[in-house]
Motif scaffolding. Sequence first.
Motif, PDB file in Angstrom:
ATOM      1  N   LYS A 241       6.946 110.331  -2.663  1.00 31.67           N
ATOM      2  CA  LYS A 241       5.867 109.496  -2.145  1.00 31.67           C
ATOM      3  C   LYS A 241       4.573 109.724  -2.911  1.00 31.67           C
ATOM      4  O   LYS A 241       3.848 108.774  -3.214  1.00 31.67           O
ATOM      5  CB  LYS A 241       5.659 109.777  -0.659  1.00 31.67           C
ATOM      6  CG  LYS A 241       4.619 108.877  -0.003  1.00 31.67           C
ATOM      7  CD  LYS A 241       4.549 109.148   1.494  1.00 31.67           C
ATOM      8  CE  LYS A 241       3.510 108.233   2.148  1.00 31.67           C
ATOM      9  NZ  LYS A 241       3.432 108.487   3.618  1.00 31.67           N
ATOM     10  N   SER A 245       2.539 107.083  -5.237  1.00 34.63           N
ATOM     11  CA  SER A 245       1.145 106.791  -4.928  1.00 34.63           C
ATOM     12  C   SER A 245       0.274 106.967  -6.165  1.00 34.63           C
ATOM     13  O   SER A 245      -0.623 106.161  -6.439  1.00 34.63           O
ATOM     14  CB  SER A 245       0.655 107.719  -3.811  1.00 34.63           C
ATOM     15  OG  SER A 245      -0.717 107.515  -3.558  1.00 34.63           O
ATOM     16  N   ARG A 272       5.741 100.405  -4.037  1.00 36.79           N
ATOM     17  CA  ARG A 272       4.699  99.532  -3.483  1.00 36.79           C
ATOM     18  C   ARG A 272       3.658 100.371  -2.751  1.00 36.79           C
ATOM     19  O   ARG A 272       3.948 101.450  -2.226  1.00 36.79           O
ATOM     20  CB  ARG A 272       5.321  98.513  -2.531  1.00 36.79           C
ATOM     21  CG  ARG A 272       6.255  97.532  -3.236  1.00 36.79           C
ATOM     22  CD  ARG A 272       6.949  96.591  -2.279  1.00 36.79           C
ATOM     23  NE  ARG A 272       7.803  95.650  -2.990  1.00 36.79           N
ATOM     24  CZ  ARG A 272       7.418  94.443  -3.407  1.00 36.79           C
ATOM     25  NH1 ARG A 272       6.169  94.031  -3.172  1.00 36.79           N
ATOM     26  NH2 ARG A 272       8.252  93.648  -4.046  1.00 36.79           N
ATOM     27  N   ASP A 273       2.425  99.833  -2.720  1.00 36.32           N
ATOM     28  CA  ASP A 273       1.375 100.538  -1.993  1.00 36.32           C
ATOM     29  C   ASP A 273       1.578 100.347  -0.488  1.00 36.32           C
ATOM     30  O   ASP A 273       2.498  99.650  -0.052  1.00 36.32           O
ATOM     31  CB  ASP A 273      -0.013 100.066  -2.437  1.00 36.32           C
ATOM     32  CG  ASP A 273      -0.280  98.591  -2.143  1.00 36.32           C
ATOM     33  OD1 ASP A 273       0.388  98.025  -1.250  1.00 36.32           O
ATOM     34  OD2 ASP A 273      -1.158  97.997  -2.783  1.00 36.32           O
ATOM     35  N   GLU A 274       0.714 100.972   0.296  1.00 33.38           N
ATOM     36  CA  GLU A 274       0.889 100.940   1.745  1.00 33.38           C
ATOM     37  C   GLU A 274      -0.010  99.916   2.423  1.00 33.38           C
ATOM     38  O   GLU A 274      -0.152  99.924   3.647  1.00 33.38           O
ATOM     39  CB  GLU A 274       0.634 102.339   2.311  1.00 33.38           C
ATOM     40  CG  GLU A 274       1.640 103.368   1.806  1.00 33.38           C
ATOM     41  CD  GLU A 274       1.448 104.728   2.426  1.00 33.38           C
ATOM     42  OE1 GLU A 274       0.471 104.903   3.179  1.00 33.38           O
ATOM     43  OE2 GLU A 274       2.276 105.623   2.163  1.00 33.38           O
ATOM     44  N   SER A 275      -0.606  99.049   1.648  1.00 34.71           N
ATOM     45  CA  SER A 275      -1.446  98.003   2.224  1.00 34.71           C
ATOM     46  C   SER A 275      -0.582  96.909   2.833  1.00 34.71           C
ATOM     47  O   SER A 275       0.641  96.888   2.678  1.00 34.71           O
ATOM     48  CB  SER A 275      -2.337  97.390   1.144  1.00 34.71           C
ATOM     49  OG  SER A 275      -1.544  96.630   0.236  1.00 34.71           O
ATOM     50  N   ARG A 278       1.438  95.075   0.197  1.00 33.69           N
ATOM     51  CA  ARG A 278       2.597  95.757  -0.390  1.00 33.69           C
ATOM     52  C   ARG A 278       2.743  95.403  -1.874  1.00 33.69           C
ATOM     53  O   ARG A 278       3.804  94.992  -2.348  1.00 33.69           O
ATOM     54  CB  ARG A 278       3.886  95.418   0.369  1.00 33.69           C
ATOM     55  CG  ARG A 278       3.870  95.806   1.824  1.00 33.69           C
ATOM     56  CD  ARG A 278       3.998  97.298   2.014  1.00 33.69           C
ATOM     57  NE  ARG A 278       5.338  97.756   1.697  1.00 33.69           N
ATOM     58  CZ  ARG A 278       5.655  99.024   1.409  1.00 33.69           C
ATOM     59  NH1 ARG A 278       4.703  99.937   1.383  1.00 33.69           N
ATOM     60  NH2 ARG A 278       6.889  99.367   1.136  1.00 33.69           N
TER      61      ARG A 278
END
Length: 433
Positions: A241, A245, A272-275, A278
């Motif tokens: 993770k 990131s 993918r980011d966590e927004s 994505r």
Amino acid sequence: MEPTQEVMETTAVDLGALLDAGDGAVVILVAGGTRLVAHRAVLADRSPVFGGMFRHDTLEANTGEVAVPDVEGPVLRQLVAYLYTLQAPQLPSLAPQLLAAADKYGVSAPKARCEQLVAAQLSVETAAATAVLAIRHSCTSLRQAAVNFIKANVAQIMTTRGWADAVRTQPEEVVTLSHLLASSPAEASTSASADSSLSPGSGPQRDRSWTPDTSAPPTTACTTPPPDDSAVSRLRSLPEKEKNSRLIQAAKEDSVSELQTLLAAGADVGARDESEDRYTALHWTAKKGHVKAARCLVEGGAEVEARSSDWQSTPLHKAAGNGHEAVGRLLLEAGAEADARNKMQSTPLLMAAYHGHEAVVRLLLAATPYHNTRNQWGRTPLHYAALNGHAEVAAALLEAGADRWARNNEGKTPLDLARQNNHQQLIDILKLS
């Protein structure tokens, strides 16, 4: 077509360096009877092979003359043209030879484009030569396309002159090909799943959907120096993770060396980011216009057709909407679909027209035949150019055949929208003389 400011600034720096480079700034490339004069700085920056050649005490570095064996003059010209312009070649007849030359000198983008062109020309007669070419130059996507084609037409192909020539002149590659042909369907489908868009006979639309080979090591094609082994080892021990990131952050910051090190350490190029959006790392480089980072990700196997979670946008949508022509060109060369539709049925061209990015509009018009694409509100690119007062964009669209009388879902034409918003220049353009 006007280049973006980013490309202009990069070019200015390069040219400035060339002016100060002194008497040894140029070398002569020799291929048969062809002699081309080129700048060392350009060759070294764009090709790791040339770069290594000029950094060390080699015959080429000392004499200023570089022999380019096994490359014909016209092919060398195409390769050098790419090194200067970063524009992929459009000569299908030279694609096999140029693919080999691009691979030899470590220039990945034209190699990828040539894979597309060669795959599009697959036939019963050329299948054996194509498979041999793909095996010799580690073109996994092209190799699988050729293998699939041969399996489907094996009886015809093995009676051709092309097959006989391959057996006679390239026996080692034919042995490898025979093993591939004998593999089970399950084994073949593993590597073919990402390559189906290279199937012969798929036409231009399928050709643009080609995606880079993801089975190759993710750092082999990046043109930055190889990552430091100790740095890779340190990052490899991080949780997945955190590596992913950091990959997203490096993409945002255009940190190519960091991207390369993270990929070598096992970070997921498709993370993918966590927004809510994505976004992948490639989405971020496209949104921000980071050409070098985008190239590293594409060469590392990033999916050019990845969709965001919010509006189902591709990286090309983000590049087009934000006016980043250079990234858009890179994505198209890597096989991005020029006519991809997002959740609102908008294409990259609609996005570029809405925001008034003329250079991107012209880039996309050159990549796909113009048609009066409509989104869910029935608006065409010309509707958006008229609505927002983008006269130059409107002119480019009209040149490409845009329908000035197309009506949206409300029954309004582009001229109606121009009048509604008092865009006099657009009114004048859209009126028939």
